[in-house]
Structure formats: C-alpha cells, structure tokens
Design a protein around this motif. Structure first.
Motif, mmCIF file in Angstrom:
data_model
loop_
_atom_site.group_PDB
_atom_site.id
_atom_site.type_symbol
_atom_site.label_atom_id
_atom_site.label_comp_id
_atom_site.label_asym_id
_atom_site.label_seq_id
_atom_site.Cartn_x
_atom_site.Cartn_y
_atom_site.Cartn_z
ATOM 1 N N ASP A 87 3.820 -18.372 3.165
ATOM 2 C CA ASP A 87 4.578 -17.267 2.575
ATOM 3 C C ASP A 87 3.634 -16.217 2.005
ATOM 4 N N LYS A 88 2.615 -16.682 1.268
ATOM 5 C CA LYS A 88 1.649 -15.747 0.687
ATOM 6 C C LYS A 88 0.843 -15.037 1.778
ATOM 7 N N ALA A 89 0.507 -15.786 2.834
ATOM 8 C CA ALA A 89 -0.242 -15.179 3.932
ATOM 9 C C ALA A 89 0.569 -14.072 4.600
ATOM 10 N N ASN A 90 1.870 -14.291 4.732
ATOM 11 C CA ASN A 90 2.729 -13.257 5.313
ATOM 12 C C ASN A 90 2.747 -12.015 4.433
ATOM 13 N N GLU A 91 2.827 -12.234 3.108
ATOM 14 C CA GLU A 91 2.814 -11.091 2.189
ATOM 15 C C GLU A 91 1.509 -10.309 2.315
ATOM 16 N N LEU A 92 0.407 -11.062 2.400
ATOM 17 C CA LEU A 92 -0.907 -10.419 2.538
ATOM 18 C C LEU A 92 -0.980 -9.597 3.818
ATOM 19 N N LEU A 93 -0.493 -10.181 4.916
ATOM 20 C CA LEU A 93 -0.539 -9.481 6.196
ATOM 21 C C LEU A 93 0.264 -8.183 6.137
ATOM 22 N N ASN A 94 1.429 -8.243 5.523
ATOM 23 C CA ASN A 94 2.252 -7.039 5.424
ATOM 24 C C ASN A 94 1.560 -5.950 4.607
ATOM 25 N N LYS A 95 0.860 -6.365 3.532
ATOM 26 C CA LYS A 95 0.137 -5.375 2.717
ATOM 27 C C LYS A 95 -1.010 -4.751 3.496
ATOM 28 N N ILE A 96 -1.700 -5.589 4.285
ATOM 29 C CA ILE A 96 -2.812 -5.063 5.084
ATOM 30 C C ILE A 96 -2.301 -4.068 6.114
ATOM 31 N N ILE A 97 -1.176 -4.415 6.777
ATOM 32 C CA ILE A 97 -0.613 -3.525 7.790
ATOM 33 C C ILE A 97 -0.211 -2.184 7.177
ATOM 34 N N LYS A 98 0.341 -2.240 5.969
ATOM 35 C CA LYS A 98 0.793 -1.016 5.306
ATOM 36 C C LYS A 98 -0.347 -0.263 4.627
ATOM 37 N N GLY A 99 -1.554 -0.840 4.615
ATOM 38 C CA GLY A 99 -2.675 -0.188 3.964
ATOM 39 C C GLY A 99 -2.591 -0.194 2.461
ATOM 40 N N GLU A 100 -1.876 -1.167 1.901
ATOM 41 C CA GLU A 100 -1.676 -1.227 0.460
ATOM 42 C C GLU A 100 -2.718 -2.059 -0.252
ATOM 43 N N ILE A 101 -3.732 -2.534 0.450
ATOM 44 C CA ILE A 101 -4.687 -3.438 -0.183
ATOM 45 C C ILE A 101 -6.087 -3.086 0.288
ATOM 46 N N GLY A 102 -7.035 -3.141 -0.618
ATOM 47 C CA GLY A 102 -8.384 -2.767 -0.250
ATOM 48 C C GLY A 102 -9.421 -3.780 -0.663
ATOM 49 N N LEU A 103 -8.998 -4.948 -1.172
ATOM 50 C CA LEU A 103 -9.947 -5.958 -1.615
ATOM 51 C C LEU A 103 -10.572 -6.666 -0.423
ATOM 52 N N ASP A 104 -11.662 -7.400 -0.718
ATOM 53 C CA ASP A 104 -12.324 -8.161 0.339
ATOM 54 C C ASP A 104 -11.389 -9.265 0.848
ATOM 55 N N PHE A 105 -11.230 -9.389 2.165
ATOM 56 C CA PHE A 105 -10.282 -10.343 2.743
ATOM 57 C C PHE A 105 -10.638 -11.781 2.382
ATOM 58 N N GLU A 106 -11.950 -12.099 2.343
ATOM 59 C CA GLU A 106 -12.346 -13.475 2.052
ATOM 60 C C GLU A 106 -11.932 -13.874 0.633
ATOM 61 N N ASP A 107 -12.025 -12.955 -0.299
ATOM 62 C CA ASP A 107 -11.589 -13.252 -1.666
ATOM 63 C C ASP A 107 -10.095 -13.554 -1.704
ATOM 64 N N LEU A 108 -9.339 -12.815 -0.906
ATOM 65 C CA LEU A 108 -7.900 -13.047 -0.867
ATOM 66 C C LEU A 108 -7.584 -14.420 -0.280
ATOM 67 N N VAL A 109 -8.299 -14.760 0.775
ATOM 68 C CA VAL A 109 -8.074 -16.069 1.403
ATOM 69 C C VAL A 109 -8.433 -17.187 0.433
ATOM 70 N N THR A 110 -9.513 -16.986 -0.331
ATOM 71 C CA THR A 110 -9.877 -17.986 -1.337
ATOM 72 C C THR A 110 -8.733 -18.191 -2.328
ATOM 73 N N GLY A 111 -8.113 -17.090 -2.747
ATOM 74 C CA GLY A 111 -6.974 -17.203 -3.652
ATOM 75 C C GLY A 111 -5.812 -17.949 -3.024
ATOM 76 N N LEU A 112 -5.601 -17.715 -1.739
ATOM 77 C CA LEU A 112 -4.537 -18.436 -1.040
ATOM 78 C C LEU A 112 -4.820 -19.931 -1.037
ATOM 79 N N GLY A 113 -6.070 -20.288 -0.785
ATOM 80 C CA GLY A 113 -6.427 -21.704 -0.765
ATOM 81 C C GLY A 113 -6.209 -22.370 -2.104
ATOM 82 N N GLN A 114 -6.587 -21.665 -3.157
ATOM 83 C CA GLN A 114 -6.413 -22.240 -4.490
ATOM 84 C C GLN A 114 -4.938 -22.467 -4.816
#
Length: 657
Positions: free
Chosen positions: A514-541
């Motif tokens: 669910d969180k990964a889908n939210e992240l993907l939608n934000k990336i597609i819309k250009g609403e996020i500019g953080l490093d992708f690896e940091d985001l994935v780390t947060g998803l894992g946690q």
C-alpha cells in the motif's frame, strides 16, 4: 545417514561458537518465521531447535541496526516481494494454502537480508582486526535453516489443506462425519486405510453406497472393511483390480446387488466375504468372455434387477445360482444379440411363460436360439464349473443349426431393408449376432477350462517375485499414507497459531505494498524529491514493526483462538512495554530472552579500545589549528571518524553487556 534435525542443530551450534550473531530487523524477521514453525510443527523438533538456537544467538548479538538500513538493494527486493505476495494471495480460496505465498516471500526476503548483513559485517573492523568471513558463514547457516523451516511450514499447510479438501469432497456426496474431520480420520483408521483412500471409496461409489441403506458414512465404513480384508487376504485380486479404490468399486457393486435383493451388507460377514470374492473373480472373467467392461456388465445386470419379477425370482436362488444367471445373461447377449438377452431376461422372470409380443415372436421364429436359452437357464442351480460345462455343450450342439440359420436369413435381410418389418428385423439381428459369435462358440469349452484353471492358480497367490513385490508395495503404500495422516492431523491441532502469525505477516506485506503504491503515485505526479533509497528504507522499517510485533505475540502466546486479524491493511504499530491493549499484554524487549553473561575478556578489550579512541579524540581537540588554516577540513574529518568509531564500539559494548 544423520538426522537432518541433528545436522541443523550442529550447524547452529557451530555458528554460535564462531560468531555472536546479528541483532537487526532481519533477526526479528527470522524469529517470526521460525516461531511460526515452532507454533505449528509438533511432529518434528527441527523448527523448535532452529528457533531456540537463533533466539540464543539474538540474545548475545551485536547491534548493527544502522548498518542494516543501508542495504538499499535488499529493501527494494522487499517491496517487490510485497507486490508479488499481494497478487499471489488475492482471490485465494483455500484457508491453509492461501498463506503459502507468505512463507515464500518471507524466505526470499530473509535470504537476501541475512546474506546482505553477512557481507556488511564481514567488512566491519573491531580491535584493529577484521571479522573476516564469519558473518557470511553465519548467513549461509541461517539460510540453510530457513530452507528447512520453510519446507516444514509448506508441508503443514499443503497436507492440512488436502485433508480439509477431502472432508469437503466426502461431504458433497453425503458422508457428513458429524461435521468432524477427526471422525473422518477415525473411520479411515478403523479400516486401516489413509483418509484420501477412504474419500476415494466414497466419491467413486457415492450412488451405490446410498443403495446399501446405511448412509454414506457407515456404508463407506462397511465397504472399506470388506475391501481391506479381501485386499489383505487375496493378492491376486489386489493385482487384478490394480488398487484399493478399484477393488472397493467391485466390492460395492456386489453389496449393492445384494441390497437390491433385500439382503443387508451387515449380515453373515464370512459368507458375504466369500461370495464377494467369487463375484470379483467372475466379473473379471465376464470381461474376458464378453469383452464388456466390469462397469458395463454391472449396469446391465442392475437394469434387469429393476424388474420386480426378475428380482424376486433371483432372490430365491443361492449365491452361486445367482452368479450363474448373471453369467448366462451375459453369454446370451454375446451369442444371440440384444434380442436374445431380452428374451432370456423375460424367460427367467416369468418362469418360462413369456408374455410380451416381442418375446412371443422370438420364441415362435427363433426356435433353436430360444431352446438353447431355456436349456442354459435351466441349469443355473449347478456349481459354476458345472454351469459352464453345460453352457459350452448346449452352444456347441446348436452351432451347426444356427450357422445354417444365419446363412438362410440373407434373403430376409435384403427384404427387411425395404420392408422394415419387425419380425424380419429380429431374425436378421439374431442371425447376425450368431454369425459373429461362431469363433467364440467353437472355442468356448477351452476358454471356460482356461478360466477355471487360472482362477484356481490365482487363489494360491502370485508365485512370481515381481507380482509379489507389486502387491506388497501397494499394501506398504497404504501403511505409509496412514502414518502421514497421523502427523498431518497432529499438525492441524496446533496450526492455528501458525496461521494467525502468517496472516499477521500478510497484513504487514499488504501494508507495505500500500505504501509502495502511494510512493509510486507521488513519483509519477512529481510530488516528491527525496532520495528513493531513503524512501525504500522507510518502507522496509514499516513492515519490520509489524513483523516484530507478530513474532513477540507468538513467543508470548498472546493470540487467542478467537483472535481475528485487523481489517486495516496497513502495518500494525507494535505494542510497547508500557502500553496495553484489550487482547495483548505488555511485551518486553526480545533481547531479554535467554540473556547470557557477557564475555569479560571481550568487554575489557573493547573498553580499552574505547578509552584509547577517546584519548585520541581529546588530543585532536586540544591540538592548536595550523597557523595558515591549512588541513582544517582534514582534521575535522578525522575527528568525526574517531567519534563515529567510538559510538559504534559503545553500542556494541552495551549490547554485549
């Protein structure tokens, strides 16, 4: 060959002595999966041994949480596993096997995590010495243990699902077993057959069992008991019918034919067993005589018994005479065709006083055939050998006349093509059947003698070693399957905790997706500019929190039989030591489990290294800066590195303490 459980335990012991373990979210993930096996696996101690050993490793482990979160590649794989798992369980319709994708996903993620951690910590230096390949070796040992545990879990889930499916299959055809899988198992155990064999007997004979008047469950029990006795006592029938299920079809057929006559399957067991054995042999012999399958012959005879007068006449005869009548009908159809067997049935049912127009016409126009049928049925009270001898003699006596009759009907057959006359049609049909049966009649005496000799030889039992080996293997297969049933049923008694844990982990994976889908939608819309690896780390946690909570609940036994998973697909926030919920007690830190005493030599050496680093930091701070300002950045960098090393060593010391 060494026991796999002992091999696993030895590997884990070696791991403990060579490396202290890894305290990380990956370890908590391991604890969840291994505790699942411990909760559900009661037939083997492999999972328990793994769980206990890894718990000891975790209790003495060093803290490398910060290092773990830098393994971005493994966490990217974790997101992929969450997606695959969510797709895999969507639409799942089987209670047990629906969680197998979770087991696969857990094993895949754990394999990547432990391997990555092993490589990470192998490069970490302490006391000026590298740990070398010890962590990588530990990762391999852990992965080997996970393979064992994963296979145990899959065995539990797949076999439990098979038993549940078999129960449902039996219930569909009326074997209710009081709504109890245990009772189904007891019926199978009483008959000394596996559950799946019992269900095959029920489903293969559903219609016939209903005619026994005992209900599907008791009818299946009676049929299985008879079949098992015959299966054990007669190797030749075992191989003639090929399997327990096929033999049970023949047994059911005979008991049903008795029920049509008003004879209960539960009367005079030994007499019924002997008659059933004779019936089973004669059914195979009828196939050799007529070329018709056992099933087709059974249906034809069953249809005849639906006529009251035929059935009542048959019920007055003894067991052997009834079998002779059945064989006589089959031979009449083989030699005289459909018209001949219809006449034979009516002749027997009416005691020779045929009444239908078709039978009266047959009797008037087919005198030779009608006379042969009357003579055959007049001798059914003899033994099977006597009846066959009489039948061969009668048919061979009328063969010349019937052969001439067939030749004389050639002209009538030509006329019938245009006239479509019923009398001519009957004559040409009988003549055609007899013309085709001439080779059979010429050899019928030899055929009967061969069948009698072969049956006498088979009753002595198969003498050749390959046949004996096959029949023995069939029996051993039933024994082995029955033993597996015991293990599976024991698993099912305690698998509820495993399922609750797996479903809890599913929620974590689904929430991660669910969180990964939210992240993907934000990336597609250009609403996020953080490093992708940091985001994935947060998803894992986010998933690890749910996994840790599930593992701790399983270890504490917090889940109850009535507990249901939360409908919220997002990861569950873990319970803290100072918080309570209606269905959970405070959860202590897992490091308190099986805590061992720290090694005083290691602790002293570590403290000495920390003191030395602190002195270097202090000296560097007290060093005046260069006059010209050069190397200031280098000095700051060295100071930061020393402080970082000191902090790492302090955390390790605290964990070991």
């Amino acid at each position: 060959m060494a026991d796999p459980t002992q091999q696993l335990q030895q590997m884990l012991n070696n791991a403990e002595s060579s490396f202290g373990g890894l305290n990380s979210a990956g370890q908590q993930l391991a604890s969840a999966l291994l505790q699942a096996a411990k909760a559900g696996n009661t037939q083997t101690n492999a999972a328990t041994a793994t769980s206990q050993s890894l718990a000891q490793l975790t209790a003495r482990s060093a803290s490398v949480e910060a290092g773990f979160t830098t393994i971005g590649g493994a966490l990217v794989g974790l997101v992929g596993q969450a997606t695959n798992l969510t797709a895999g369980i969507y639409g799942a319709d089987k209670a047990f096997t629906s969680v197998i994708p979770t087991v696969d996903a857990m094993a895949s993620v754990l394999g990547k995590m432990t391997t990555g951690l092993g490589e990470l910590v192998s490069s970490f230096k302490i006391f000026k010495f590298a740990l070398g390949k010890a962590p990588e070796g530990f990762a391999k040992i852990l992965n080997a243990g996970l393979d064992i545990v994963t296979n145990i879990l899959k065995f539990q889930l797949e076999t439990s699902q098979k038993v549940a499916d078999q129960f449902i299959s039996a219930a569909k055809v009326g074997a209710l077993f009081g709504g109890s899988i245990t009772r189904m198992a007891e019926v199978a155990a009483d008959a000394r057959i596996p559950i799946q064999t019992l269900v095959k007997v029920i489903t293969a004979n559903a219609d016939s069992l209903s005619k026994l008047g005992l209900g599907q469950e008791k009818g299946a029990a009676v049929v299985s008991a008879y079949t098992r006795k015959i299966f054990d006592s007669d190797r030749s029938l075992r191989i003639l019918y090929g399997s327990f299920e096929e033999l049970s079809v023949g047994v059911t057929s005979y008991l049903t034919s008795q029920a049509q006559l008003g004879i209960s399957a539960t009367q005079d067991y030994e007499k019924t067993k002997a008659a059933t054995i004779d019936y089973l042999y004669r059914q195979k012999e009828l196939t050799a005589i007529t070329g018709k399958s056992v099933e087709l012959s059974r249906r034809e005879e069953e249809a005849r018994r639906n006529q009251l007068d035929y059935n009542l006449k048959l019920s007055r005869l003894g067991t052997t005479a009834r079998a002779n009548v059945e064989e006589g009908m089959a031979i009449a159809g083989k030699v005289f065709g459909s018209e001949g067997v219809k006449y034979a049935e009516e002749y027997f049912a009416t005691g020779g006083k045929v009444v239908t127009k078709a039978s009266l016409a047959f009797q008037a126009t087919q005198e030779v055939a009608a006379g042969a049928i009357a003579n055959m049925l007049g001798g059914v009270d003899q033994s099977s050998e006597g009846f066959r001898t009489l039948t061969a003699s009668i048919l061979q006596d009328v063969a010349p006349a019937m052969k001439a009759f067939a030749q004389d009907r050639e002209y009538d057959s030509t006329i019938n093509r245009a006239a479509n006359n019923s009398i001519l049609a009957m004559s040409t049909s009988v003549a055609s059947a007899f013309q085709s049966a001439i080779p059979f009649i010429e050899n019928i005496g030899t055929l009967f003698k061969t069948l009698e000799a072969e049956r006498a030889n088979m009753k002595k039992g198969p003498l050749d070693k390959p046949t004996i080996a096959f029949t023995d293997a069939q029996n051993q297969l039933l024994i082995n399957q029955s033993e597996i049933d015991k293990t599976v049923l024991k698993n099912m008694e305690s698998i509820g905790e495993t399922l609750r844990l797996m479903h809890s982990l599913q929620l974590g994976f689904i929430g991660l997706n669910d969180k990964a889908n939210e992240l993907l939608n934000k990336i597609i819309k250009g609403e996020i500019g953080l490093d992708f690896e940091d985001l994935v780390t947060g998803l894992g946690q986010s998933i690890f929190k749910n996994i840790q909570e599930a593992a701790r609940r399983s270890e504490r036994g917090a889940a109850t039989p009535d507990a249901t998973p939360t409908p919220n697909a997002r990861p569950v926030t873990p319970t803290t030591p100072n918080s309570t919920t209606p269905d959970a007690t405070p959860i202590p830190d897992t490091r308190s489990v099986s805590q061992s005493e720290p090694d005083p030599i290691v602790t002293a050496a570590m403290q000495s290294e920390i003191d030395r680093l602190n002195r270097e930091v202090l000296a560097m701070r007290n060093t005046p800066p260069p006059v010209n300002g050069e190397n200031t950045d280098l000095q700051k960098s060295m100071l930061a590195e020393l402080q970082d090393h000191t902090s790492q060593l302090s955390r390790i010391r605290d964990a070991l303490a």
